[in-house]
Write an enzyme that holds these catalytic residues in place. Structure first.
Site, PDB file in Angstrom:
ATOM      1  N   ASP A 117     -41.543  10.603  55.105  1.00 26.69           N
ATOM      2  CA  ASP A 117     -42.884  10.414  55.655  1.00 26.69           C
ATOM      3  C   ASP A 117     -43.718  11.682  55.450  1.00 26.69           C
ATOM      4  O   ASP A 117     -43.203  12.797  55.561  1.00 26.69           O
ATOM      5  CB  ASP A 117     -42.816  10.118  57.153  1.00 26.69           C
ATOM      6  CG  ASP A 117     -41.960   8.898  57.467  1.00 26.69           C
ATOM      7  OD1 ASP A 117     -42.000   7.941  56.677  1.00 26.69           O
ATOM      8  OD2 ASP A 117     -41.253   8.922  58.491  1.00 26.69           O
ATOM      9  N   ASP A 175     -41.841   7.100  51.696  1.00 28.31           N
ATOM     10  CA  ASP A 175     -41.855   6.169  52.815  1.00 28.31           C
ATOM     11  C   ASP A 175     -43.275   6.113  53.367  1.00 28.31           C
ATOM     12  O   ASP A 175     -44.213   5.876  52.620  1.00 28.31           O
ATOM     13  CB  ASP A 175     -40.828   6.576  53.870  1.00 28.31           C
ATOM     14  CG  ASP A 175     -40.494   5.431  54.827  1.00 28.31           C
ATOM     15  OD1 ASP A 175     -41.022   4.317  54.650  1.00 28.31           O
ATOM     16  OD2 ASP A 175     -39.704   5.638  55.766  1.00 28.31           O
ATOM     17  N   ASP A 199     -46.336   7.763  60.268  1.00 24.89           N
ATOM     18  CA  ASP A 199     -45.549   6.934  61.183  1.00 24.89           C
ATOM     19  C   ASP A 199     -45.766   7.440  62.603  1.00 24.89           C
ATOM     20  O   ASP A 199     -45.738   8.659  62.855  1.00 24.89           O
ATOM     21  CB  ASP A 199     -44.063   6.988  60.852  1.00 24.89           C
ATOM     22  CG  ASP A 199     -43.687   6.106  59.669  1.00 24.89           C
ATOM     23  OD1 ASP A 199     -44.605   5.542  59.033  1.00 24.89           O
ATOM     24  OD2 ASP A 199     -42.483   5.987  59.378  1.00 24.89           O
ATOM     25  N   ARG A 220     -49.237  -2.048  55.707  1.00 25.53           N
ATOM     26  CA  ARG A 220     -49.167  -1.225  56.915  1.00 25.53           C
ATOM     27  C   ARG A 220     -50.454  -0.441  57.152  1.00 25.53           C
ATOM     28  O   ARG A 220     -50.494   0.767  57.056  1.00 25.53           O
ATOM     29  CB  ARG A 220     -47.965  -0.272  56.876  1.00 25.53           C
ATOM     30  CG  ARG A 220     -46.637  -0.986  56.766  1.00 25.53           C
ATOM     31  CD  ARG A 220     -45.482  -0.019  56.840  1.00 25.53           C
ATOM     32  NE  ARG A 220     -44.197  -0.714  56.678  1.00 25.53           N
ATOM     33  CZ  ARG A 220     -43.015  -0.130  56.685  1.00 25.53           C
ATOM     34  NH1 ARG A 220     -42.937   1.185  56.867  1.00 25.53           N
ATOM     35  NH2 ARG A 220     -41.911  -0.825  56.518  1.00 25.53           N
TER      36      ARG A 220
END
Length: 519
Positions: A328, A351, A355, A408
């Protein structure tokens, strides 16, 4: 004609910054060709979809499914510099942002270069690394089902060049892959492929520089640290923290290398950390409380790794470019709170770009540019995280540019309310906002352009169960509509805010989002 596979060696060559054409006196040699007239696809390895050799005037390799992505690969892992050419005929698109593609330097089914003909009338030169896509160059092109296109992709040294029907070339430089086989692929598209050929190419050489390029001297004065504060949840008085002040009141320091940067973010001291130049780090590096991390002008650049918040709080991250994170780029986790992520640019993370997970709370994500990212933003990491996440994950997301990113934007579990307003969603392959697994989202005055599924909620997503979502005032251009479900706690219960009109969002966000836009 039967498929031919010849053992012809090629050599890697000097890297070049920019070229518009390839040249050389060496005669190209054929490494591979297949026109499928022998009625079979021997030598090809397929994954996904439904592949068969079929008649379409002549024999072609056909992928007939439109419900998944699919690939067929051939050739040698040792091939380096070559041109792959194929006739590509999309026959059915399942939506507005689907594609058929030609691949080069394929390492596996999820890592290669490719040039994609998209149903939204663009052609893109792209890189896929472990399933994460990055667009290297793109242009407009009319793409229609039932039309055959001759697509060429040349890889020579670090230089990539693609053409469609011999037209204007897309060029880029990249060093992710130096060798690999070829292939064809579809994304939720049925297509036929024919006359696949691979010929050796000569890598370009770098011409000697004609003039010296002066280096930019370091700034002689510190730029002012922004004094404006966040809108939304990061501004609130909660959990013993009255809004976000970051490193205000502490020393101002400047990091110009990884050693300095890692020392500063790990310090227990209250600090304003100025990032000058590219900082190459690995993995996710912990950030302690009471920090402002801010890029200097357009030079602040975090490459290769990311920032990790573990029970941290009162941190501002602004005006930085994040590239190629191994995991991330920013992970706000483990009960961290009062984090403001503002005016940054994200690309190439393996990734997530951002997050927000494991009971984190009171976070604002504003004015960021998610540039062709794959997984832009995840809120709650797992369907099994109810015990840590219910009652937490209060997040404000506004004026961000989700620019040709796949998914996302965000994907939310359990958090309520997650407030998504005045964002620009452009060419998002899979979906915009997914509020699932008991989450509650308010989505208002956003602009969705070429987004097949702007919002999921009642239907869930993937293995996640349904969530709740309220939407109002959004604009949809060549897009689906938001899926509403249930009621959600209103953000105004917590804070006041002013909405821009949805129609003004594209110009406002393009002008203001990303690094280099604030002082």
């Amino acid at each position: 004609m039967k498929l031919r596979l010849l053992a012809v060696a090629t050599s890697a060559a000097t890297l070049v910054a920019t070229v518009v054409a390839f040249s050389g006196n060496a005669q190209a040699a054929t490494l591979f060709s297949d026109n499928f007239e022998d009625g079979n696809s021997a030598g090809w390895t397929t994954s996904g979809g439904t592949w068969a050799v079929a008649a379409d005037g002549s024999q072609v390799l056909r992928q007939s499914g439109t419900s998944s992505d699919a690939r067929a690969r051939a050739g040698s892992a040792s091939w380096t510099d070559y041109t792959v050419t194929a006739k590509v005929k999309p026959t059915a698109f399942s939506g507005s942002n689907r594609f058929a593609a030609v691949l080069a330097r394929a390492q596996s089914a999820t890592s290669y270069y490719y040039v994609a003909l998209r149903s939204n009338n663009t052609v893109e030169l792209k890189r896929l690394v472990n399933g994460a896509a990055t667009t290297l160059a793109s242009t407009s092109l009319a793409v229609s089902a039932g039309t055959t296109y001759t697509v060429s992709l040349q890889v020579a040294g670090s230089t990539l060049r693609s053409t469609v029907n011999g037209g204007a070339a897309l060029t880029a430089t990249d060093t992710a892959f130096t060798a690999g086989g070829v292939g064809v692929a579809t994304f939720y598209t049925a297509a036929s492929f024919d006359d696949v050929s691979v010929e050796t190419a000569t890598a370009p050489t770098t011409p000697p520089p004609t003039t010296a390029v002066p280096t930019t001297p370091p700034p002689t004065t510190n730029p002012p640290v922004p004094t404006d504060g966040p809108i939304g949840f990061a501004s609130l008085n909660a959990l013993g923290q009255n809004g976000v002040t970051g490193g205000a009141g502490g020393r101002t320091v400047t990091a110009t290398n990884a050693t300095e940067f890692l020392d500063y973010i790990d310090s227990t001291e209250t600090l304003i950390i100025r990032v000058a130049g590219q900082i190459n780090i690995t993995s996710k590096q912990g950030v302690r409380p009471n920090k402002t991390i801010i890029g200097v002008g357009t030079s602040g650049h975090i490459n290769g790794g990311g920032l990790d918040f573990y029970r941290s709080y009162n941190v501002i991250v602004r005006n930085l470019r994040f590239t190629n994170a191994e995991d991330d780029a920013v992970n706000v986790g483990q009960e961290s709170h009062h984090i403001w992520i503002d005016h940054n640019s994200f690309s190439g993370a393996v990734d997530g770009s951002i997050d927000i997970v494991r009971g984190a709370d009171y976070v604002t994500v504003s004015w960021n540019h998610f540039d062709h990212s794959d997984k832009s933003m995840l809120i709650s990491h797992s369907d099994g995280a109810a015990s840590t996440d219910i009652g937490h994950l209060k997040v404000t997301i506004h004026h961000n540019f989700f620019d040709n990113s796949r998914q996302r934007h965000p994907r939310i579990r359990f958090g309520e309310p997650v407030h998504v307003f005045n964002n620009y969603f452009l060419n998002n392959e899979l979906y915009g906002v997914a509020s699932v697994q008991q989450a509650g989202a308010v989505v208002e005055n956003n602009y969705f352009e070429n987004v097949p599924f702007p919002c999921f909620s009642a239907s869930g997503y993937a293995d996640s169960g349904p969530g709740r979502l309220v939407h109002r005032g959004n604009t949809f251009v060549n897009s689906g509509t938001c899926e509403a479900a249930g009621s959600v706690v209103e953000p105004r219960t917590y804070y006041g805010y002013t909405l821009d009109s949805a129609a003004s969002v594209p110009s406002t966000v393009r002008a203001g989002a990303g690094y280099g836009k604030i002082s």
